[in-house]
Design a protein around this motif. Structure first.
Motif: not given
Length: 474
Positions: A46-61
């Motif tokens: 799977l792919r992982a993204v470190t960050g706050d999932g309520t932020l649009p920029s993180v969701l876009r990443d």
């Protein structure tokens, strides 16, 4: 399907494991804890993204612009709601699921509308675990009680004892012990952690973990054939007054004598005000003097439901040593559950595996009504609605023995002629339906709810394909 999961805790990890291993999905997990994500990536594709999932920029990443589904499973209800709202308004993700623990959120469906937080489906692990534990209290001889077809069919896991009437005898003898009109089937058993799909000649051994299916109204009589002389539960002691402990006490106190031990004074005072018929004790469940003073040896069931696996294992083991008849512990980590079950602890309860079923039912292909994860995620039991006709379906109008089921798949029961379930989810509208314990000559009809046991979750995809209908049917 492109899926984004918010939260790499036990629930999020369990969901990711199931979706990666049994589905053709592109999974991305978001969490603030990079170390959790690294550990998850080491085990799963799977792919992982470190960050706050309520932020649009993180969701876009994370690929939200092309995602089909977002599952918000953090421990924060507010974060999960906000993430679903942004997923809908900013990225137009078609399906949005939120984990909600607070009753105020979970029970207020007005918050789920697209004008508000745009939640298509909410899960509450605490409530699901509470309902699960309540069923175990109702059937003290069982290790697991799972419902299908609106509560009309029960699948029960039970440990065979030496004095059981079927032990050392062919399991086909079960039918001779049942009253006319009753039917049941042993669909699988685990012996020394090895799965066995039995035939009628197999003989049960003491210690076997047996899965039995029957109509709900018959299950208690069936269980007596394997575990006779079981004493019903009357007195329950609960260690831990947190979200789950409080919910369980509130559910049980109308029917049982309930005592709750809570180590936090403020929390103990709070739940003492809220509970109506339970006795709340401020103290530690590891205090032998307190347990002895509260007559632990006279308790029928001890439930260790704190937020710590180690504390739950220690307190339940202590309660058992001090004479409590039956003990159960809430255990998140699979390794702990494997080590403890069958020893001094009678039942290890995994919140993640219990709560995942309702979510998987929403994600599975085809008309999957119910999913139960078994043996800590190794196996699954599915309830699938059969559609089509003999021309468009590979199963409609055919005998079960004439269908090429994958090896390791057992058709356990058929539930038919129930009509539509009532709008409030009540099973009352199902009571006139018919439950048929499946045999080789059983013929699957349109609308049947087919209950299938899969020895491995990897078989689920093959089962779903069998139930698909051709385009010309529509």
């Amino acid at each position: 399907m492109k899926i984004i999961i918010l939260g790499a805790g036990r629930v999020g990890t369990s969901v990711a494991e199931n979706l990666v291993s049994s589905e053709e999905n592109d999974i991305t997990v978001i969490d603030l804890a990079g170390e959790l994500l690294s550990a998850l990536q080491d085990r799963l594709d799977l792919r992982a993204v470190t960050g706050d999932g309520t932020l649009p920029s993180v969701l876009r990443d994370a690929g939200a612009e092309n995602a089909d589904l977002i599952i918000a499973l953090t421990r924060s209800d507010q974060s999960n709601l906000v993430a679903c709202k942004i997923a809908h308004r900013v990225f137009n993700i078609p399906t949005r699921v939120a984990r909600l623990s607070a009753h105020d959120f979970y029970s207020n469906h007005e918050l789920f509308t697209k004008e508000n937080f745009a939640v298509d489906f909410a899960i509450c692990p605490e409530q699901t675990v509470t309902e699960y534990i309540s069923r175990l209290v109702e059937f003290p001889e069982a290790l697991e009680v799972l419902d299908f077809a609106g509560g009309r069919v029960s699948l029960v896991r039970i440990r065979a004892h030496e004095d059981g009437l079927l032990v050392a005898k062919p399991i086909r003898n079960l039918r001779s012990h049942l009253l006319p009109g009753m039917a049941a089937r042993i669909v699988a058993l685990f012996r020394h952690n090895r799965l066995i799909i039995p035939d009628g000649e197999l003989r049960l051994q003491p210690g076997d973990e047996v899965f039995i299916i029957a109509a709900a109204e018959h299950i208690r009589s069936v269980l007596r054939e394997i575990r006779p002389h079981e004493i019903p539960v009357r007195r329950v002691m609960i260690a831990g007054g947190g979200n789950i402990g409080f919910r369980v006490a509130a559910t049980l106190e109308a029917y049982y004598d309930v005592k709750v031990i809570e180590a936090n004074k403020t929390r103990a005072e709070f739940i003492a005000e809220k509970l109506k018929n339970s006795l709340v004790l401020y103290g530690s469940a590891t205090d032998e003097d307190l347990l002895e003073q509260e007559n632990i040896a006279e308790m029928d069931l001890f439930l260790a439901l704190t937020g710590s696996d180690a504390d739950n294992i220690m307190t339940s083991s202590l309660a058992k040593r001090m004479g409590c008849m039956r003990v159960a512990a809430l255990i998140d980590r699979d390794a702990y559950a494997d080590m403890t079950q069958g020893g001094s602890i009678d039942m290890g309860i995994s919140p993640a595996h219990i709560s995942i079923g309702s979510l998987l039912a929403r994600i599975r292909k085809g008309d999957v009504a119910t999913v139960h994860s078994l043996q800590r995620g190794e196996a699954e039991a599915l309830e699938i609605v059969a559609h089509g006709d003999p021309a468009s379906s590979r199963i409609i109008g055919r005998k079960i023995d004439d269908i090429r089921w994958p090896r390791g798949v057992t058709v356990a029961a058929l539930a038919r002629n129930f009509g539509a379930q009532s709008s409030n989810g009540s099973p009352a509208a199902w009571r006139n339906g018919k439950v048929e314990i499946a045999h080789g000559d059983s013929v699957i009809q349109p609308g049947d709810r087919v209950i299938v046991f899969c020895a491995s979750k990897k078989l689920v995809k093959q089962v779903e394909k069998l139930f698909q209908v051709g385009f010309h049917f529509f």
